[in-house]
Enzyme design. Structure first.
Site, PDB file in Angstrom:
ATOM      1  N   ARG A   1       0.893  -1.190   0.045  1.00  0.00           N
ATOM      2  CA  ARG A   1       0.066   0.085  -0.053  1.00  0.00           C
ATOM      3  C   ARG A   1       1.020   1.262  -0.202  1.00  0.00           C
ATOM      4  NH1 ARG A   1      -2.816  -3.058   4.086  1.00  0.00           N
ATOM      5  NH2 ARG A   1      -4.562  -4.193   2.999  1.00  0.00           N
TER       6      ARG A   1
ATOM      7  N   LYS B   1       1.237  11.010 -10.893  1.00  0.00           N
ATOM      8  CA  LYS B   1       0.364  10.372 -11.596  1.00  0.00           C
ATOM      9  C   LYS B   1       0.903   9.081 -11.924  1.00  0.00           C
ATOM     10  CE  LYS B   1      -3.649  12.824 -13.637  1.00  0.00           C
ATOM     11  NZ  LYS B   1      -4.147  13.223 -14.809  1.00  0.00           N
TER      12      LYS B   1
ATOM     13  N   GLU C   1       4.502  17.549 -25.268  1.00  0.00           N
ATOM     14  CA  GLU C   1       4.261  17.849 -23.799  1.00  0.00           C
ATOM     15  C   GLU C   1       4.862  19.372 -23.353  1.00  0.00           C
ATOM     16  OE1 GLU C   1       1.750  16.367 -22.395  1.00  0.00           O
ATOM     17  OE2 GLU C   1       1.950  14.118 -22.227  1.00  0.00           O
TER      18      GLU C   1
ATOM     19  N   LYS D   1       4.357  22.287 -14.689  1.00  0.00           N
ATOM     20  CA  LYS D   1       3.850  20.910 -14.043  1.00  0.00           C
ATOM     21  C   LYS D   1       3.774  21.281 -12.644  1.00  0.00           C
ATOM     22  CE  LYS D   1       2.852  16.699 -14.063  1.00  0.00           C
ATOM     23  NZ  LYS D   1       2.342  15.318 -14.857  1.00  0.00           N
TER      24      LYS D   1
ATOM     25  N   GLU E   1      -5.936  16.117  -8.692  1.00  0.00           N
ATOM     26  CA  GLU E   1      -6.869  16.452 -10.088  1.00  0.00           C
ATOM     27  C   GLU E   1      -8.326  16.902  -9.568  1.00  0.00           C
ATOM     28  OE1 GLU E   1      -6.677  15.348 -14.440  1.00  0.00           O
ATOM     29  OE2 GLU E   1      -6.566  13.791 -13.193  1.00  0.00           O
TER      30      GLU E   1
ATOM     31  N   ARG F   1      -5.463  20.903 -11.925  1.00  0.00           N
ATOM     32  CA  ARG F   1      -4.617  19.762 -12.567  1.00  0.00           C
ATOM     33  C   ARG F   1      -5.109  19.337 -13.712  1.00  0.00           C
ATOM     34  NH1 ARG F   1      -0.826  15.111 -10.066  1.00  0.00           N
ATOM     35  NH2 ARG F   1       0.050  14.585 -12.000  1.00  0.00           N
TER      36      ARG F   1
ATOM     37  N   ASN G   1      -4.215  18.131 -18.865  1.00  0.00           N
ATOM     38  CA  ASN G   1      -4.555  17.177 -19.631  1.00  0.00           C
ATOM     39  C   ASN G   1      -4.963  17.674 -20.953  1.00  0.00           C
ATOM     40  OD1 ASN G   1      -6.786  14.311 -19.676  1.00  0.00           O
ATOM     41  ND2 ASN G   1      -5.309  14.451 -18.318  1.00  0.00           N
TER      42      ASN G   1
ATOM     43  N   HIS H   1      -5.326  15.670 -24.355  1.00  0.00           N
ATOM     44  CA  HIS H   1      -5.221  14.393 -23.901  1.00  0.00           C
ATOM     45  C   HIS H   1      -6.333  13.435 -24.172  1.00  0.00           C
ATOM     46  CE1 HIS H   1      -1.311  15.484 -22.587  1.00  0.00           C
ATOM     47  NE2 HIS H   1      -1.115  14.326 -22.079  1.00  0.00           N
TER      48      HIS H   1
ATOM     49  N   HIS I   1      -5.422  10.253 -26.058  1.00  0.00           N
ATOM     50  CA  HIS I   1      -5.602   8.949 -25.283  1.00  0.00           C
ATOM     51  C   HIS I   1      -6.507   8.046 -26.065  1.00  0.00           C
ATOM     52  CE1 HIS I   1      -4.449  10.029 -20.993  1.00  0.00           C
ATOM     53  NE2 HIS I   1      -3.142   9.772 -21.893  1.00  0.00           N
TER      54      HIS I   1
ATOM     55  N   HIS J   1       2.983   8.411 -27.262  1.00  0.00           N
ATOM     56  CA  HIS J   1       2.090   9.268 -26.703  1.00  0.00           C
ATOM     57  C   HIS J   1       2.013  10.663 -27.270  1.00  0.00           C
ATOM     58  CE1 HIS J   1      -0.243  10.691 -23.304  1.00  0.00           C
ATOM     59  NE2 HIS J   1       0.767  11.662 -22.850  1.00  0.00           N
TER      60      HIS J   1
HETATM   61  N1  LIG Z   1       2.499  10.145 -15.263  1.00  0.00           N
HETATM   62  C1  LIG Z   1       2.316  11.154 -16.065  1.00  0.00           C
HETATM   63  O1  LIG Z   1       1.924  12.435 -15.249  1.00  0.00           O
HETATM   64  C2  LIG Z   1       2.534  11.181 -17.269  1.00  0.00           C
HETATM   65  C3  LIG Z   1       2.678  12.296 -18.189  1.00  0.00           C
HETATM   66  C4  LIG Z   1       2.927  12.274 -19.517  1.00  0.00           C
HETATM   67  C5  LIG Z   1       3.126  10.975 -20.072  1.00  0.00           C
HETATM   68  N2  LIG Z   1       3.013   9.991 -19.172  1.00  0.00           N
HETATM   69  C6  LIG Z   1       2.947   8.497 -19.924  1.00  0.00           C
HETATM   70  O2  LIG Z   1       4.573   8.741 -20.316  1.00  0.00           O
HETATM   71  C7  LIG Z   1       4.616   7.525 -21.465  1.00  0.00           C
HETATM   72  C8  LIG Z   1       5.496   7.852 -22.574  1.00  0.00           C
HETATM   73  O3  LIG Z   1       6.597   8.463 -22.114  1.00  0.00           O
HETATM   74  P1  LIG Z   1       8.086   8.513 -22.857  1.00  0.00           P
HETATM   75  O4  LIG Z   1       7.682   9.274 -24.165  1.00  0.00           O
HETATM   76  O5  LIG Z   1       9.101   8.831 -22.166  1.00  0.00           O
HETATM   77  O6  LIG Z   1       8.097   7.245 -23.724  1.00  0.00           O
HETATM   78  P2  LIG Z   1       8.714   5.848 -23.030  1.00  0.00           P
HETATM   79  O7  LIG Z   1       8.985   5.561 -21.891  1.00  0.00           O
HETATM   80  O8  LIG Z   1       7.651   4.909 -23.795  1.00  0.00           O
HETATM   81  O9  LIG Z   1      10.139   5.638 -23.779  1.00  0.00           O
HETATM   82  C9  LIG Z   1      10.387   5.803 -25.010  1.00  0.00           C
HETATM   83  C10 LIG Z   1      11.513   4.879 -25.575  1.00  0.00           C
HETATM   84  O10 LIG Z   1      12.577   5.293 -25.520  1.00  0.00           O
HETATM   85  C11 LIG Z   1      13.475   4.166 -24.543  1.00  0.00           C
HETATM   86  N3  LIG Z   1      14.320   5.225 -23.885  1.00  0.00           N
HETATM   87  C12 LIG Z   1      13.964   5.733 -22.584  1.00  0.00           C
HETATM   88  N4  LIG Z   1      15.069   6.400 -22.460  1.00  0.00           N
HETATM   89  C13 LIG Z   1      16.069   6.185 -23.152  1.00  0.00           C
HETATM   90  C14 LIG Z   1      17.370   6.935 -23.333  1.00  0.00           C
HETATM   91  N5  LIG Z   1      17.976   7.747 -22.405  1.00  0.00           N
HETATM   92  N6  LIG Z   1      18.127   6.423 -24.456  1.00  0.00           N
HETATM   93  C15 LIG Z   1      17.414   5.315 -25.332  1.00  0.00           C
HETATM   94  N7  LIG Z   1      16.291   4.997 -25.278  1.00  0.00           N
HETATM   95  C16 LIG Z   1      15.574   5.338 -24.089  1.00  0.00           C
HETATM   96  C17 LIG Z   1      12.307   3.600 -23.964  1.00  0.00           C
HETATM   97  O11 LIG Z   1      12.920   2.303 -23.480  1.00  0.00           O
HETATM   98  C18 LIG Z   1      11.137   3.400 -25.012  1.00  0.00           C
HETATM   99  O12 LIG Z   1      11.526   2.365 -25.856  1.00  0.00           O
HETATM  100  C19 LIG Z   1       2.992   7.441 -21.884  1.00  0.00           C
HETATM  101  O13 LIG Z   1       2.749   5.942 -21.278  1.00  0.00           O
HETATM  102  C20 LIG Z   1       2.357   8.317 -21.213  1.00  0.00           C
HETATM  103  O14 LIG Z   1       1.089   7.916 -20.635  1.00  0.00           O
HETATM  104  C21 LIG Z   1       2.551  10.019 -18.026  1.00  0.00           C
HETATM  105  O1  LIG Z   2      -0.343  15.147 -14.901  1.00  0.00           O
HETATM  106  C1  LIG Z   2      -1.531  15.356 -15.390  1.00  0.00           C
HETATM  107  O2  LIG Z   2      -2.264  15.428 -14.866  1.00  0.00           O
HETATM  108  C2  LIG Z   2      -1.547  15.012 -16.669  1.00  0.00           C
HETATM  109  O3  LIG Z   2      -2.608  15.101 -17.194  1.00  0.00           O
HETATM  110  C3  LIG Z   2      -0.363  15.075 -17.506  1.00  0.00           C
HETATM  111  C4  LIG Z   2      -0.561  14.222 -18.918  1.00  0.00           C
HETATM  112  O4  LIG Z   2       0.180  14.729 -19.728  1.00  0.00           O
HETATM  113  C5  LIG Z   2      -0.405  12.706 -18.863  1.00  0.00           C
HETATM  114  O5  LIG Z   2      -0.431  12.244 -19.965  1.00  0.00           O
HETATM  115  C6  LIG Z   2      -1.063  11.913 -17.801  1.00  0.00           C
HETATM  116  O6  LIG Z   2      -0.877  10.671 -17.766  1.00  0.00           O
HETATM  117  C7  LIG Z   2      -2.478  11.848 -18.211  1.00  0.00           C
HETATM  118  O7  LIG Z   2      -3.399  11.422 -17.149  1.00  0.00           O
HETATM  119  P1  LIG Z   2      -4.661  10.686 -17.377  1.00  0.00           P
HETATM  120  O8  LIG Z   2      -5.009  10.942 -15.870  1.00  0.00           O
HETATM  121  O9  LIG Z   2      -5.518  11.484 -18.301  1.00  0.00           O
HETATM  122  O10 LIG Z   2      -4.476   9.305 -17.540  1.00  0.00           O
END
Ligand SMILES: NC(=O)c1ccc[n+]([C@@H]2O[C@H](COP(=O)([O-])OP(=O)(O)OC[C@H]3O[C@@H](n4cnc5c(N)ncnc54)[C@H](O)[C@@H]3O)[C@@H](O)[C@H]2O)c1
Ligand SMILES: O=C(O)C(=O)C[C@@H](O)[C@H](O)[C@H](O)COP(=O)(O)O
Length: 545
Positions: free
Chosen positions: A306, A328, A370, A412, A422, A426, A430, A433, A437, A449
């Site tokens: 947890r 998130k 982004e 951010k 959110e 927050r 989005n 998105h 999505h 993405h």
């Molecule tokens: N939690 C949040 O607030 C939030 C915000 C925005 C996006 N996201 C999520 O993030 C994801 C996309 O992230 P991303 O664009 O970083 O893509 P990713 O994590 O898929 O990475 C892209 C590719 O690059 C590779 N990679 C990573 N770092 C590297 C490096 N330094 N050198 C070479 N290769 C490398 C990875 O293994 C992968 O194949 C999505 O799932 C999206 O939903 C989450």
């Molecule tokens: O941090 C947030 O809040 C965002 O919405 C950032 C987005 O860029 C990101 O892709 C996030 O993962 C989307 O969240 P979700 O709640 O729509 O899945």
């Protein structure tokens, strides 16, 4: 005795190549580096030689390279940091004009850090540096004719000190040799305030930051799990080894690359590894990778017992500016993107810009979506910087790279500092998105993405325009700036019914009410609730290919 005018020895990161090249230009001669000779002969980077064949094999290659260079190279020569460990190599240096470039521990910690090319010093540089220097200092001194301290000196000053010490004759200075500066800057620290009962933390942006990990992990942890994608297997293993060397029971858990990691099966695999390692509530997870990796690492941390502490080490643009910050965490399901997850902020975020050097260009550009989002919803300077040099914005060496990343993180950080869960503000993060999505799900999570969000932002801009909220110029600016960095603007026209269906499970939806973030202008995001289906369709018509 013929041979090099100067041979530079000293630890990694001391600036042998910077000073060596500068010195060669000052002396009107050529520069050679035996590390480069070894890499050329082996056909692979030094880190890989160490990993594949071991240090002994590397030292033998290095010895041969030093023998050839001291016999045949008349200019400035520099040797790898560990070359002096080999007795036969030291003998080759007898009677040569060898200069030991030294630096103290604080300077070393600033200059050396993350990078698979420096596999021996990835974590806790301070302690490792002391141990390394205890083992090597007397060997550098044994081979050196003179010692030149580099601390707080510019490369020009170091080169001058060498010329003076060895009384070298200066040649024609090569044109265009600039003061490159040897002192690394301290990282930028961006604060994220605690909200909704969470602790505050810092996002560090800079170079060579992995030395911060042990402090973030803390003394209470006995075990550390390093989660990394397949693409960063070497880095993940190097970090694990370094943490193990510091007394943590460290395991590395390799995840699939990209979205394939964001599944319940991968999360279950991680839970199993943690269970088998006896991971307790004081132990810590480190997620090193892009947004997909840190989303899973954070989710595993949120769900294990947890909630255990976790640290994000984003290695993509998108990870640094968005995914790793704000807590998130989550995984996808067949029904939609990020449908299972938790708000679980990290204990710290380390954005080492050096990691971006190895990022494929499409992944780099994906992160630009982004950054551009942050520009439209809050910080127009971001848009101006990109428009002033779109090509530069696509590369880690662009003139505004650090500023674009830092500005986006600040946007951010400010938002999530006041609304972690959110409940209102927050939602502006989005922007783009809702459709983005839906496209990702439609493409079975094979799309990047950022590419999907790019189309989603053009759609949101058209929606804002058609709803009478956004002016034409700002709507058009979305297209021009996204296109200028190489992001897509359109998607398949025949997919609208499926996309509409997918959007119904968007987390901003309330009951049957679809909700979108649109702009009243740059920096003025707002919510558009339940738009007329005809307006939605018309907006989609504007992004249909
Ligand atoms: N939690 C949040 O607030 C939030 C915000 C925005 C996006 N996201 C999520 O993030 C994801 C996309 O992230 P991303 O664009 O970083 O893509 P990713 O994590 O898929 O990475 C892209 C590719 O690059 C590779 N990679 C990573 N770092 C590297 C490096 N330094 N050198 C070479 N290769 C490398 C990875 O293994 C992968 O194949 C999505 O799932 C999206 O939903 C989450
Ligand atoms: O941090 C947030 O809040 C965002 O919405 C950032 C987005 O860029 C990101 O892709 C996030 O993962 C989307 O969240 P979700 O709640 O729509 O899945």
């Amino acid at each position: 005795m013929s041979g090099p005018l100067v041979v530079l020895v000293g630890p990694m990161g001391v600036g042998k190549s910077t000073v060596g090249e500068l010195l060669a230009a000052r002396l009107g001669t050529t520069y050679r580096d035996t590390d480069a000779d070894v890499v050329a002969e082996a056909g692979k980077p030094i880190a890989e030689i160490f990993y594949d064949e071991g240090e002994e094999h590397f030292r033998a290659l290095e010895r041969r390279a030093v023998a050839a260079a001291v016999a045949g190279h008349p200019g400035v020569l520099s040797l790898g940091g560990g070359a002096v460990l080999d007795g036969a190599t030291r003998e080759l240096l007898a009677g040569r004009p060898v200069v030991y470039l030294s630096m103290d521990v604080d300077e070393a910690v600033r200059r050396v850090g993350l990078g698979a090319a420096r596999p021996l010093l990835a974590v806790n540089p301070r302690r490792q540096w002391r141990e390394l220097m205890d083992a090597r200092r007397h060997l550098y001194e044994e081979v050196a004719r003179t010692v030149v301290a580099t601390d707080e000196n510019t490369p020009e000053e170091v080169a001058q000190a060498i010329i003076d010490a060895l009384q070298l004759p200066e040649g024609e200075a090569a044109p265009g040799v600039e003061n490159t500066g040897m002192t690394q800057q301290s990282p930028t620290r961006i604060q994220v305030a605690g909200s909704a009962g969470s602790d505050p933390y810092e996002v560090l942006v800079g170079h060579q930051l992995l030395g911060e990990l042990p402090q973030l992990i803390g003394d209470r942890a006995k075990r550390v799990a390093v989660l990394h994608p397949e693409a960063l297997a070497d880095t993940g293993e190097a970090v694990r080894e370094d943490l193990a060397a510091q007394g943590y029971e460290a395991i590395a858990i390799q995840l699939p690359n990209a979205e394939e990691a964001k599944t319940v099966e991968v999360a279950a695999y991680c839970w199993k590894a943690l269970g088998q390692t006896g991971f307790t509530r004081t132990d810590v997870i480190v997620g090193i990778g892009g947004g997909a990796t840190t989303d899973v690492a954070g989710f595993v941390a949120a769900s294990w017992l947890r909630g255990v502490r976790w640290i994000a080490v984003p290695t993509t643009v998108l990870g640094m500016v968005d995914a790793a910050v704000g807590g998130k965490t989550g995984i996808n399901t067949a029904e939609g993107k990020n449908l299972v997850g938790a708000f679980h902020p990290p204990a710290g975020v380390l954005c080492d810009l050096a990691a971006l050097e190895s990022l494929p260009v499409h992944d780099y550009v994906s992160g630009m979506a982004e950054i551009i989002k942050a520009g439209f919803i809050a910080d127009p300077v971001i848009l101006d910087l990109i428009e002033s040099d779109p090509e530069g914005a696509r590369t880690p060496s662009g003139p505004h790279t650090a500023e674009l990343i830092e500005r986006s993180i600040r946007v951010k950080a400010e938002v999530v500092s006041s609304d972690l869960k959110e409940s209102g503000l927050r939602e502006i993060l989005n922007y783009g998105h809702t459709l983005g999505h839906a496209i990702e799900k439609n493409e079975r999570y094979k799309w990047r993405h950022g590419a999907a969000v790019s189309i989603g932002m053009v759609f949101a801009a058209e929606l804002g325009r058609l709803a009478g909220r956004l002016d034409d110029a700002t709507a058009d600016r979305h297209r021009s700036i996204l296109e200028s960095v190489g992001l897509p603007l359109a998607y398949r026209g025949d997919q609208w019914p499926k996309l509409l269906e997918n959007m119904k499970v968007d987390k901003k939806s309330r009951g049957d009410l679809l909700r979108f973030i649109v702009l009243d202008g740059i920096g003025k995001p707002t919510v558009l609730e339940g738009p007329d289906p005809a307006v939605l369709l018309a907006a989609y018509g504007e992004v249909s290919a």
